[in-house]
Design a protein around this motif. Structure first.
Motif: not given
Length: 118
Positions: A29-32, A95-103
């Protein structure tokens, strides 16, 4: 935190594959989530991504209408359904994840090879 990508393989043009990216050690939930690919002697390319909050999807023009990104939060897994594959889709897919609030995408899987024969 780990990402385990799978589902790649060899397929004929026009065929389909579904890539899976299983995550562990985090709350999806916390990641794009994003899928990237890199062909030999080419730069890495963003293929598709999905936002963490409302699930907004993005696709690079070359795959629109053919690829679909999805996620199963209960299984902590992200998918990339690839239909009507073309030889130019051949690449290693990550595949990769981007934490919410980070670029930046800070968590990466190991990659899975997709080869499309003509």
């Amino acid at each position: 935190v780990q990402l385990q990508a799978s589902g790649g393989g060899l397929v004929q043009a026009g065929g389909s594959l579904r890539l899976s990216c299983r995550t562990s050690g985090l709350t999806l939930d916390r990641y794009a989530v994003g899928w990237f690919r890199q062909a030999p002697e080419k730069e890495r390319e963003g293929v598709s991504c999905m936002s963490a909050d409302d699930g907004t999807e993005y696709y690079v023009d070359s795959v629109k209408g053919r690829f679909t990104i999805s996620r199963d939060k209960q299984k902590n897994t992200v998918y990339l359904q690839m239909n009507n594959l073309k030889p130019e889709d051949s690449a290693v897919y990550y595949c990769a994840l981007r934490r919410v609030g980070r670029s930046d995408y800070s968590v990466w899987g190991q990659g899975t090879q997709v080869t499309v024969s003509s």
